[in-house]
Design a protein around this motif. Structure first.
Motif, mmCIF file in Angstrom:
data_model
loop_
_atom_site.group_PDB
_atom_site.id
_atom_site.type_symbol
_atom_site.label_atom_id
_atom_site.label_comp_id
_atom_site.label_asym_id
_atom_site.label_seq_id
_atom_site.Cartn_x
_atom_site.Cartn_y
_atom_site.Cartn_z
ATOM 1 N N LYS A 71 11.537 4.717 -12.852
ATOM 2 C CA LYS A 71 10.661 4.035 -11.903
ATOM 3 C C LYS A 71 11.337 2.768 -11.413
ATOM 4 O O LYS A 71 11.948 2.040 -12.191
ATOM 5 C CB LYS A 71 9.319 3.678 -12.551
ATOM 6 C CG LYS A 71 8.319 4.806 -12.604
ATOM 7 C CD LYS A 71 6.940 4.284 -12.989
ATOM 8 C CE LYS A 71 5.899 5.381 -12.939
ATOM 9 N NZ LYS A 71 4.540 4.857 -13.266
ATOM 10 N N ARG A 72 11.172 2.510 -10.137
ATOM 11 C CA ARG A 72 11.696 1.271 -9.575
ATOM 12 C C ARG A 72 10.606 0.213 -9.657
ATOM 13 O O ARG A 72 9.500 0.422 -9.151
ATOM 14 C CB ARG A 72 12.139 1.480 -8.129
ATOM 15 C CG ARG A 72 13.337 2.427 -8.012
ATOM 16 C CD ARG A 72 13.816 2.575 -6.585
ATOM 17 N NE ARG A 72 14.989 3.429 -6.535
ATOM 18 C CZ ARG A 72 16.242 2.989 -6.676
ATOM 19 N NH1 ARG A 72 16.463 1.694 -6.859
ATOM 20 N NH2 ARG A 72 17.257 3.819 -6.634
ATOM 21 N N VAL A 73 10.933 -0.913 -10.274
ATOM 22 C CA VAL A 73 9.971 -2.008 -10.416
ATOM 23 C C VAL A 73 10.141 -2.952 -9.229
ATOM 24 O O VAL A 73 11.230 -3.487 -9.003
ATOM 25 C CB VAL A 73 10.184 -2.777 -11.736
ATOM 26 C CG1 VAL A 73 9.073 -3.806 -11.923
ATOM 27 C CG2 VAL A 73 10.206 -1.811 -12.916
ATOM 28 N N HIS A 102 2.845 5.880 -4.195
ATOM 29 C CA HIS A 102 3.827 6.721 -4.888
ATOM 30 C C HIS A 102 4.009 6.194 -6.310
ATOM 31 O O HIS A 102 5.075 5.697 -6.682
ATOM 32 C CB HIS A 102 5.157 6.715 -4.128
ATOM 33 C CG HIS A 102 5.066 7.263 -2.735
ATOM 34 N ND1 HIS A 102 5.061 8.619 -2.453
ATOM 35 C CD2 HIS A 102 4.945 6.635 -1.544
ATOM 36 C CE1 HIS A 102 4.960 8.801 -1.144
ATOM 37 N NE2 HIS A 102 4.888 7.616 -0.574
ATOM 38 N N LYS A 103 2.973 6.332 -7.112
ATOM 39 C CA LYS A 103 2.960 5.764 -8.461
ATOM 40 C C LYS A 103 4.004 6.377 -9.378
ATOM 41 O O LYS A 103 4.444 5.738 -10.338
ATOM 42 C CB LYS A 103 1.568 5.918 -9.075
ATOM 43 C CG LYS A 103 0.481 5.141 -8.343
ATOM 44 C CD LYS A 103 -0.853 5.253 -9.050
ATOM 45 C CE LYS A 103 -1.955 4.519 -8.295
ATOM 46 N NZ LYS A 103 -1.693 3.068 -8.210
ATOM 47 N N SER A 104 4.401 7.594 -9.118
ATOM 48 C CA SER A 104 5.396 8.225 -9.973
ATOM 49 C C SER A 104 6.797 7.678 -9.729
ATOM 50 O O SER A 104 7.697 7.859 -10.557
ATOM 51 C CB SER A 104 5.395 9.739 -9.750
ATOM 52 O OG SER A 104 5.764 10.044 -8.412
ATOM 53 N N ARG A 105 6.968 6.997 -8.609
ATOM 54 C CA ARG A 105 8.303 6.508 -8.231
ATOM 55 C C ARG A 105 8.438 4.997 -8.346
ATOM 56 O O ARG A 105 9.517 4.489 -8.654
ATOM 57 C CB ARG A 105 8.605 6.945 -6.799
ATOM 58 C CG ARG A 105 10.023 6.666 -6.368
ATOM 59 C CD ARG A 105 10.323 7.310 -5.030
ATOM 60 N NE ARG A 105 11.713 7.159 -4.655
ATOM 61 C CZ ARG A 105 12.253 7.648 -3.540
ATOM 62 N NH1 ARG A 105 11.492 8.350 -2.714
ATOM 63 N NH2 ARG A 105 13.521 7.458 -3.265
ATOM 64 N N LEU A 107 10.052 0.970 -17.842
ATOM 65 C CA LEU A 107 9.751 1.615 -16.567
ATOM 66 C C LEU A 107 11.028 2.092 -15.887
ATOM 67 O O LEU A 107 11.085 3.196 -15.331
ATOM 68 C CB LEU A 107 8.988 0.646 -15.658
ATOM 69 C CG LEU A 107 7.552 0.355 -16.060
ATOM 70 C CD1 LEU A 107 7.009 -0.854 -15.292
ATOM 71 C CD2 LEU A 107 6.663 1.574 -15.795
ATOM 72 N N ALA A 108 12.060 1.258 -15.941
ATOM 73 C CA ALA A 108 13.342 1.644 -15.348
ATOM 74 C C ALA A 108 13.935 2.844 -16.082
ATOM 75 O O ALA A 108 14.537 3.729 -15.455
ATOM 76 C CB ALA A 108 14.303 0.463 -15.391
ATOM 77 N N LYS A 137 0.830 -1.211 0.000
ATOM 78 C CA LYS A 137 0.000 0.000 0.000
ATOM 79 C C LYS A 137 0.861 1.256 0.000
ATOM 80 O O LYS A 137 0.554 2.240 -0.699
ATOM 81 C CB LYS A 137 -0.927 -0.023 1.212
ATOM 82 C CG LYS A 137 -1.935 1.100 1.271
ATOM 83 C CD LYS A 137 -2.862 0.925 2.474
ATOM 84 C CE LYS A 137 -3.899 2.038 2.550
ATOM 85 N NZ LYS A 137 -4.809 1.843 3.720
ATOM 86 N N SER A 138 1.926 1.236 0.783
ATOM 87 C CA SER A 138 2.799 2.396 0.874
ATOM 88 C C SER A 138 3.481 2.683 -0.461
ATOM 89 O O SER A 138 3.525 3.838 -0.918
ATOM 90 C CB SER A 138 3.852 2.171 1.966
ATOM 91 O OG SER A 138 4.757 3.256 2.030
#
Length: 297
Positions: free
Chosen positions: A123-125, A70-73, A118-119, A65-66
């Motif tokens: 973004k961290r997958v 933070h969908k942008s990250r 994504l990377a 959830k946390s």
């Protein structure tokens, strides 16, 4: 139910993992912060090990959830049920990352390509898997292959496993030695410490608009502490049963008699399941039957 009797807005001791009841009374809070730190490192393949009922699924949901907030990250893939083979693993990841479901022999490659995109967008997958001890050897081998993928010298995928101790036995197999060697950390989730158990009970009650400690006598808490061994699932089960009995008897608080009956009944159920015996289940069940019987006369 006892909610109206005790003036509660919801059940404080539900068996279902719920992040609103995530309490930092054992090392769960420390592990949560360490896991957040880990997924922000270049190399992250961690496991959280704990006995059944210790709170792994709640920690899993809390982390999921946390990160999802933070969908942008982060691009987060959460698997509440372990994948059974490589195909299921890549299908699950593909679905979470919205990879097109067109029939193709290169679906695995398209999933990996999506993760690289994504990377590339910074973004961290992150892949989180609950009940990972149920993963077959083939699925774990596929997970190892994923853990070796890189993008610009950084690991492409950050992996977190939440599992029962059986995972240790599974990883001891010769073919899976390479997997445990890839892991950057293995954490153990502890039970609630004895001196923190009263706080656990009162804080869960307070989250449901309850009166906290005043609903349980000191002797009831003492019995609960010894019988539960600090395992949240057992704490919740015993407290729930004791509150049901206290409510049915019209009592204003849970005393040692209610808790003893809840403990005796739970031990009886466990023994029955283990031994398939026909011995009498006493105390809690019999008292509840008597209350129901008297109220219908």
């Amino acid at each position: 139910m006892y909610l109206r009797h005790f003036g509660l807005s919801q059940s404080p001791f539900s068996a279902t993992p719920d992040t609103q009841f995530f309490l930092e009374l054992n090392n769960a809070g420390i592990l949560f912060r360490e896991l957040i730190h880990a997924v922000n490192q270049n190399d992250c393949f961690v496991a959280v090990i704990g006995e059944p009922g210790i709170g792994k699924s709640t920690l899993y949901r809390k982390l999921l959830k946390s990160l999802q907030s933070h969908k942008s990250r982060y691009a987060v893939v959460g698997l509440a049920h372990p994948p059974l083979n490589e195909s299921v693993l890549f299908t699950a990841i593909g679905q979470e990352l919205a990879v097109p479901k067109k029939p193709s022999a290169t679906f695995k490659d398209r999933v990996i390509a999506a993760m690289r995109c994504l990377a590339a967008s910074d973004k961290r997958v992150v892949l989180l898997i609950d009940e990972a001890q149920a993963m077959p050897e083939k699925a774990l081998e596929a997970l190892h292959s994923l853990s070796e993928l890189t993008y610009q010298r950084n690991n492409l995928l950050k992996i977190g496993l939440f599992a029962q101790p059986e995972l240790h036995t599974l990883l001891a197999r010769p073919r899976l030695h390479v997997l445990i060697e890839r892991m950057t950390a293995i954490h153990v989730l502890d039970p609630i410490a004895e001196d923190n158990l009263p706080n656990y009970v009162s804080m869960r009650l307070q989250k449901c608009n309850g009166e906290g400690k005043s609903l349980f006598s000191a002797s009831a808490i003492s019995l609960l502490t010894g019988a539960s061994r600090g395992v949240p699932r057992l704490i919740n089960l015993l407290a729930h049963k004791a509150m049901m009995l206290a409510s049915a008897e019209g009592a204003k608080f849970v005393d040692d008699g209610h808790m003893s009956a809840a403990i005796n009944d739970t031990v009886s159920v466990i023994q029955y399941a283990k031994n398939n015996s026909t011995h009498s289940r006493d105390s809690w069940l019999n008292r509840m039957k008597a209350i129901v019987s008297s109220s219908t006369r």
